[in-house]
Design a protein around this motif. Structure first.
Motif, PDB file in Angstrom:
ATOM      1  N   LEU A  50      35.703  91.252  79.209  1.00 16.28           N
ATOM      2  CA  LEU A  50      34.624  91.694  78.325  1.00 16.28           C
ATOM      3  C   LEU A  50      35.052  91.713  76.865  1.00 16.28           C
ATOM      4  O   LEU A  50      34.283  92.120  75.991  1.00 16.28           O
ATOM      5  CB  LEU A  50      34.148  93.094  78.725  1.00 16.28           C
ATOM      6  CG  LEU A  50      33.548  93.247  80.121  1.00 16.28           C
ATOM      7  CD1 LEU A  50      33.138  94.684  80.357  1.00 16.28           C
ATOM      8  CD2 LEU A  50      32.361  92.301  80.303  1.00 16.28           C
ATOM      9  N   VAL A  51      36.289  91.295  76.614  1.00 22.31           N
ATOM     10  CA  VAL A  51      36.871  91.394  75.277  1.00 22.31           C
ATOM     11  C   VAL A  51      37.246  90.005  74.774  1.00 22.31           C
ATOM     12  O   VAL A  51      37.827  89.206  75.507  1.00 22.31           O
ATOM     13  CB  VAL A  51      38.128  92.291  75.311  1.00 22.31           C
ATOM     14  CG1 VAL A  51      38.755  92.408  73.920  1.00 22.31           C
ATOM     15  CG2 VAL A  51      37.803  93.664  75.868  1.00 22.31           C
ATOM     16  N   VAL A 106      31.464 101.919  71.028  1.00 22.85           N
ATOM     17  CA  VAL A 106      32.212 101.265  72.109  1.00 22.85           C
ATOM     18  C   VAL A 106      31.798 101.872  73.448  1.00 22.85           C
ATOM     19  O   VAL A 106      31.574 101.165  74.429  1.00 22.85           O
ATOM     20  CB  VAL A 106      33.727 101.420  71.885  1.00 22.85           C
ATOM     21  CG1 VAL A 106      34.505 100.861  73.077  1.00 22.85           C
ATOM     22  CG2 VAL A 106      34.154 100.715  70.601  1.00 22.85           C
ATOM     23  N   GLU A 107      31.658 103.190  73.466  1.00 27.34           N
ATOM     24  CA  GLU A 107      31.245 103.904  74.680  1.00 27.34           C
ATOM     25  C   GLU A 107      29.871 103.432  75.153  1.00 27.34           C
ATOM     26  O   GLU A 107      29.660 103.183  76.351  1.00 27.34           O
ATOM     27  CB  GLU A 107      31.227 105.405  74.380  1.00 27.34           C
ATOM     28  CG  GLU A 107      31.229 106.305  75.575  1.00 27.34           C
ATOM     29  CD  GLU A 107      31.423 107.756  75.154  1.00 27.34           C
ATOM     30  OE1 GLU A 107      32.403 108.364  75.596  1.00 27.34           O
ATOM     31  OE2 GLU A 107      30.594 108.261  74.365  1.00 27.34           O
ATOM     32  N   ASP A 108      28.931 103.290  74.210  1.00 30.26           N
ATOM     33  CA  ASP A 108      27.590 102.813  74.562  1.00 30.26           C
ATOM     34  C   ASP A 108      27.650 101.410  75.159  1.00 30.26           C
ATOM     35  O   ASP A 108      26.945 101.089  76.120  1.00 30.26           O
ATOM     36  CB  ASP A 108      26.681 102.814  73.326  1.00 30.26           C
ATOM     37  CG  ASP A 108      26.289 104.213  72.886  1.00 30.26           C
ATOM     38  OD1 ASP A 108      26.442 105.149  73.698  1.00 30.26           O
ATOM     39  OD2 ASP A 108      25.853 104.369  71.739  1.00 30.26           O
ATOM     40  N   LYS A 146      26.473 100.109  78.957  1.00 26.26           N
ATOM     41  CA  LYS A 146      25.552  98.993  79.192  1.00 26.26           C
ATOM     42  C   LYS A 146      26.180  97.953  80.126  1.00 26.26           C
ATOM     43  O   LYS A 146      25.475  97.273  80.869  1.00 26.26           O
ATOM     44  CB  LYS A 146      25.163  98.345  77.869  1.00 26.26           C
ATOM     45  CG  LYS A 146      24.246  99.214  77.030  1.00 26.26           C
ATOM     46  CD  LYS A 146      23.975  98.581  75.681  1.00 26.26           C
ATOM     47  CE  LYS A 146      23.106  99.495  74.827  1.00 26.26           C
ATOM     48  NZ  LYS A 146      22.887  98.971  73.472  1.00 26.26           N
ATOM     49  N   MET A 147      27.499  97.845  80.065  1.00 24.99           N
ATOM     50  CA  MET A 147      28.203  96.878  80.911  1.00 24.99           C
ATOM     51  C   MET A 147      28.621  97.501  82.238  1.00 24.99           C
ATOM     52  O   MET A 147      29.345  96.877  83.020  1.00 24.99           O
ATOM     53  CB  MET A 147      29.428  96.334  80.168  1.00 24.99           C
ATOM     54  CG  MET A 147      29.106  95.657  78.840  1.00 24.99           C
ATOM     55  SD  MET A 147      27.897  94.324  78.975  1.00 24.99           S
ATOM     56  CE  MET A 147      28.813  93.140  79.944  1.00 24.99           C
ATOM     57  N   LEU A 193      25.643  95.023  70.916  1.00 27.70           N
ATOM     58  CA  LEU A 193      24.236  94.899  70.604  1.00 27.70           C
ATOM     59  C   LEU A 193      23.620  96.297  70.488  1.00 27.70           C
ATOM     60  O   LEU A 193      23.711  97.087  71.424  1.00 27.70           O
ATOM     61  CB  LEU A 193      23.520  94.097  71.688  1.00 27.70           C
ATOM     62  CG  LEU A 193      22.040  93.782  71.460  1.00 27.70           C
ATOM     63  CD1 LEU A 193      21.883  92.878  70.239  1.00 27.70           C
ATOM     64  CD2 LEU A 193      21.450  93.124  72.684  1.00 27.70           C
ATOM     65  N   ILE A 194      23.011  96.557  69.361  1.00 34.55           N
ATOM     66  CA  ILE A 194      22.427  97.876  69.135  1.00 34.55           C
ATOM     67  C   ILE A 194      20.935  97.718  68.829  1.00 34.55           C
ATOM     68  O   ILE A 194      20.533  96.904  68.000  1.00 34.55           O
ATOM     69  CB  ILE A 194      23.125  98.592  67.968  1.00 34.55           C
ATOM     70  CG1 ILE A 194      24.570  98.874  68.353  1.00 34.55           C
ATOM     71  CG2 ILE A 194      22.407  99.888  67.615  1.00 34.55           C
ATOM     72  CD1 ILE A 194      25.318  99.639  67.328  1.00 34.55           C
TER      73      ILE A 194
END
Length: 203
Positions: A58-59, A101-103, A107-108, A198-199
């Protein structure tokens, strides 16, 4: 409407191998940064650094061969099932960027549990000196924070800035390979890890 917030880690400056205590040169750096830097005086005491554990797939990463193996193994480890996990440090005092980052992790569908692995030391510039408690590897890392002071209170570490730092580091390394510097000590930045988050923003 949506926007992309770019957050990154940049690794750099030095690498030292030791255990139980900072190497003399690293200890001097921490003292100079925390006790003698007029930009922001602070404590040179070690602190626990919290980190997220993020699946490496994911990075995004940019890692050169110059990054010592011990440092890479401090940051990336394998689970019993063979999955590679990145330890993403949280800057002490940060109240903004770790939440984003937590959000992203939520989501993932990734755990947002905070782990404590590294021993850390602050610097005046809000970079962190990290020490691996098992291998003794010591290195610096810059991760976003909103708790700086002076004219640069907000120190978001963006992907664009990190990419620029990596390009400059590679350029200087190429020059140094052909002509050794006599009076310059190069602080290398041999790796970066980044997230594109993505926000949602309601109009």
């Amino acid at each position: 409407m949506s926007r992309i917030l770019l957050i990154a880690l940049i690794l750099g400056s030095f690498f030292a191998q030791g255990s139980w205590a900072l190497q003399p040169a690293v200890s001097t750096l921490v003292d100079d940064e925390t006790l003698h830097n007029a930009a922001e005086l602070g404590s040179n005491a070690p602190i626990e650094i919290e980190n997220f554990e993020i699946p490496l797939n994911l990075v995004d990463s940019d890692i050169t061969q110059r990054l010592p193996k011990e440092v890479l193994e401090s940051l990336v480890f394998k689970t019993p099932k063979g999955e590679k996990i990145l330890r993403w440090p949280i800057n002490p005092g940060d109240k903004t960027y770790y939440k984003r980052v937590e959000d992203y992790l939520k989501k993932m569908h990734v755990s947002t549990e905070r782990h404590r692995y590294f021993t850390g030391y602050r610097t005046a510039s809000k970079s962190l000196i990290l020490e691996d408690p098992k291998s003794g590897a010591q290195f610096s890392i810059k991760v976003s924070t909103d708790s700086a002071s002076g004219l640069w209170k907000d120190k978001q570490q963006t992907i664009a800035e990190s990419k620029d730092a990596r390009l400059v580091a590679d350029y200087i390394d190429e020059i140094a390979a052909n002509k050794k510097f006599k009076n310059v000590v190069v602080l290398d930045e041999p790796a970066m890890f980044s997230l594109a988050i993505l926000i949602r923003r309601l109009l």
